[in-house]
Design a protein around this motif. Structure first.
Motif, PDB file in Angstrom:
ATOM      1  N   PRO A 125       6.382  -9.323  63.038  1.00 44.82           N
ATOM      2  CA  PRO A 125       7.782  -9.840  63.183  1.00 44.82           C
ATOM      3  C   PRO A 125       8.703  -9.286  62.208  1.00 44.82           C
ATOM      4  CG  PRO A 125       5.950 -11.553  63.381  1.00 44.82           C
ATOM      5  CD  PRO A 125       5.305 -10.156  62.984  1.00 44.82           C
ATOM      6  N   GLY A 126       9.770  -9.111  62.763  1.00 41.45           N
ATOM      7  CA  GLY A 126      10.710  -8.448  62.117  1.00 41.45           C
ATOM      8  C   GLY A 126      11.111  -7.074  62.001  1.00 41.45           C
ATOM      9  N   ASP A 127       9.980  -6.357  62.592  1.00 36.32           N
ATOM     10  CA  ASP A 127      10.178  -4.830  62.671  1.00 36.32           C
ATOM     11  C   ASP A 127      11.036  -4.630  63.803  1.00 36.32           C
ATOM     12  OD1 ASP A 127       7.906  -4.407  61.079  1.00 36.32           O
ATOM     13  OD2 ASP A 127       6.394  -3.886  62.493  1.00 36.32           O
ATOM     14  N   GLU A 128      11.657  -3.431  63.645  1.00 34.27           N
ATOM     15  CA  GLU A 128      12.752  -2.793  64.507  1.00 34.27           C
ATOM     16  C   GLU A 128      11.996  -1.588  65.081  1.00 34.27           C
ATOM     17  OE1 GLU A 128      17.267  -1.725  64.436  1.00 34.27           O
ATOM     18  OE2 GLU A 128      15.972  -0.152  63.696  1.00 34.27           O
ATOM     19  N   VAL A 129      11.799  -1.726  66.471  1.00 33.18           N
ATOM     20  CA  VAL A 129      11.264  -0.581  67.095  1.00 33.18           C
ATOM     21  C   VAL A 129      11.992   0.218  68.219  1.00 33.18           C
ATOM     22  CG1 VAL A 129       9.215   0.064  68.509  1.00 33.18           C
ATOM     23  CG2 VAL A 129       9.099  -1.868  66.995  1.00 33.18           C
ATOM     24  N   ILE A 130      12.218   1.489  67.886  1.00 36.28           N
ATOM     25  CA  ILE A 130      13.234   2.249  68.852  1.00 36.28           C
ATOM     26  C   ILE A 130      12.317   3.171  69.514  1.00 36.28           C
ATOM     27  CG2 ILE A 130      15.015   3.817  68.857  1.00 36.28           C
ATOM     28  CD1 ILE A 130      15.761   2.575  65.997  1.00 36.28           C
ATOM     29  N   THR A 131      12.513   3.042  70.911  1.00 36.07           N
ATOM     30  CA  THR A 131      11.882   4.033  71.765  1.00 36.07           C
ATOM     31  C   THR A 131      12.929   5.104  72.403  1.00 36.07           C
ATOM     32  OG1 THR A 131      11.727   2.471  73.468  1.00 36.07           O
ATOM     33  CG2 THR A 131       9.809   2.821  72.202  1.00 36.07           C
ATOM     34  N   GLU A 132      12.561   6.364  72.335  1.00 35.66           N
ATOM     35  CA  GLU A 132      13.679   7.261  72.746  1.00 35.66           C
ATOM     36  C   GLU A 132      13.050   8.454  73.733  1.00 35.66           C
ATOM     37  OE1 GLU A 132      16.400   7.807  68.755  1.00 35.66           O
ATOM     38  OE2 GLU A 132      15.070   9.218  69.115  1.00 35.66           O
ATOM     39  N   ILE A 133      13.894   8.691  74.441  1.00 38.11           N
ATOM     40  CA  ILE A 133      13.624   9.706  75.703  1.00 38.11           C
ATOM     41  C   ILE A 133      14.699  10.567  75.607  1.00 38.11           C
ATOM     42  CG2 ILE A 133      12.651  10.461  77.810  1.00 38.11           C
ATOM     43  CD1 ILE A 133      11.266   7.805  78.057  1.00 38.11           C
ATOM     44  N   GLU A 134      14.481  11.775  75.412  1.00 35.11           N
ATOM     45  CA  GLU A 134      15.515  12.937  75.475  1.00 35.11           C
ATOM     46  C   GLU A 134      16.344  12.887  76.744  1.00 35.11           C
ATOM     47  OE1 GLU A 134      15.574  17.952  75.613  1.00 35.11           O
ATOM     48  OE2 GLU A 134      13.636  16.760  75.538  1.00 35.11           O
ATOM     49  N   GLY A 135      17.617  12.718  76.715  1.00 31.36           N
ATOM     50  CA  GLY A 135      18.496  12.759  77.780  1.00 31.36           C
ATOM     51  C   GLY A 135      18.503  11.401  78.677  1.00 31.36           C
ATOM     52  N   ILE A 136      17.885  10.636  78.114  1.00 32.43           N
ATOM     53  CA  ILE A 136      17.743   9.212  78.876  1.00 32.43           C
ATOM     54  C   ILE A 136      18.105   8.108  78.222  1.00 32.43           C
ATOM     55  CG2 ILE A 136      16.331   7.493  80.247  1.00 32.43           C
ATOM     56  CD1 ILE A 136      16.166  10.276  81.283  1.00 32.43           C
ATOM     57  N   GLY A 137      17.857   7.832  76.967  1.00 30.20           N
ATOM     58  CA  GLY A 137      18.405   6.845  75.979  1.00 30.20           C
ATOM     59  C   GLY A 137      17.444   6.384  74.967  1.00 30.20           C
TER      60      GLY A 137
END
Length: 256
Positions: free
Chosen positions: A228-240
């Motif tokens: 709880p409280g973690d910020e999780v960023i998932t990124e894919i090149e050219g998609i977002g």
């Protein structure tokens, strides 16, 4: 073009990204809004949601499993999907909740018995998913049960639906996950065991795919627990770049 669905000023709107600036979006009436001013919804209204297990060889090895010889597919309920910048609930008392950065294929046409060489003709576009898994309830990696993969809020998706023709090769895209500013997962879609054309051909060989159906294509190695409280960023090149925050579940909300 990058498309989004958002809630703003008491209504649901379709919007597009401003050229060269994913932090601003334009509504159909011309108004321009900033990312933080709106509530982000899944970029496609949820229909049938397909998901793949163990579709990257390095991930299968990470979990001490042999790479599958045919797709390991399961279904997810539309209740699982939430938008960009939303909160995913970590159930009270669980030991392991892992993120999974995944490329999502969104179908654009009705598809039945599609040969792989024509598969891309049936694609509307692509988006990003973070398909959280509650490992405590996992009985078999080949058949994840509902408490693992179909919980409310467990699959952030978005922010954008990117048109198919704006992604020259979906099988050459870098993926990564960042937890609280630290890169914890990196991979590339070229390492899928079953690529996008193979998946569309396989699914459509025994069932009809409809416009708006989504295929989550699996995740590479590099999993870690989230709290709880973690910020999780998932990124894919050219998609977002998809952002989610973990929220704590209430003990009295969980079944015994």
């Amino acid at each position: 073009m990058k498309h989004a669905r958002i809630a703003y000023d008491g209504a649901i709107h379709h919007a597009t990204a401003m050229p060269g600036d994913d932090t601003r979006l334009r509504l159909a009436d011309g108004r321009v809004l900033r990312e933080a001013e709106v509530v982000w919804l899944p970029p496609v209204e949820p229909r049938t949601v397909f998901a793949l297990g163990l579709n990257y060889a390095d991930h299968a090895k990470e979990l001490a499993f042999k790479a599958p010889e045919e797709p390991l597919a399961f279904l997810k309920g539309p209740n699982t999907l939430i938008g960009h910048r939303a909160h995913t609930v970590r159930p009270a008392g669980v030991a392991l909740m892992h993120y999974e950065c995944e490329l999502v294929v969104v179908m654009g046409k009705t598809a039945r018995n599609v040969p792989r060489e024509h598969a891309y003709d049936y694609v509307a576009g692509y988006t990003v998913a973070n398909d959280y898994a509650i490992r405590d309830y996992l009985e078999n990696y080949y058949r994840p049960n509902l408490r693992v993969k179909s919980r409310d809020t467990c699959t952030p998706i978005g922010p954008w639906l990117v048109d198919r023709d704006d992604v020259p090769d979906p099988m050459k895209l870098a993926l990564r996950t960042i937890v609280n500013g630290r890169v914890t997962q990196e991979g590339n879609t070229r390492d899928m065991i079953f690529d996008v054309p193979a998946l569309i051909a396989w699914f459509s060989s025994f069932m009809t795919l409809s416009p708006g159906d989504m295929i989550l294509t699996g995740t590479p190695e590099g999993l870690a627990d989230t709290q709880p409280g973690d910020e999780v960023i998932t990124e894919i090149e050219g998609i977002g770049r998809l952002v989610s925050t973990i929220a704590a579940g209430q003990p009295n909300k969980e079944p015994a």
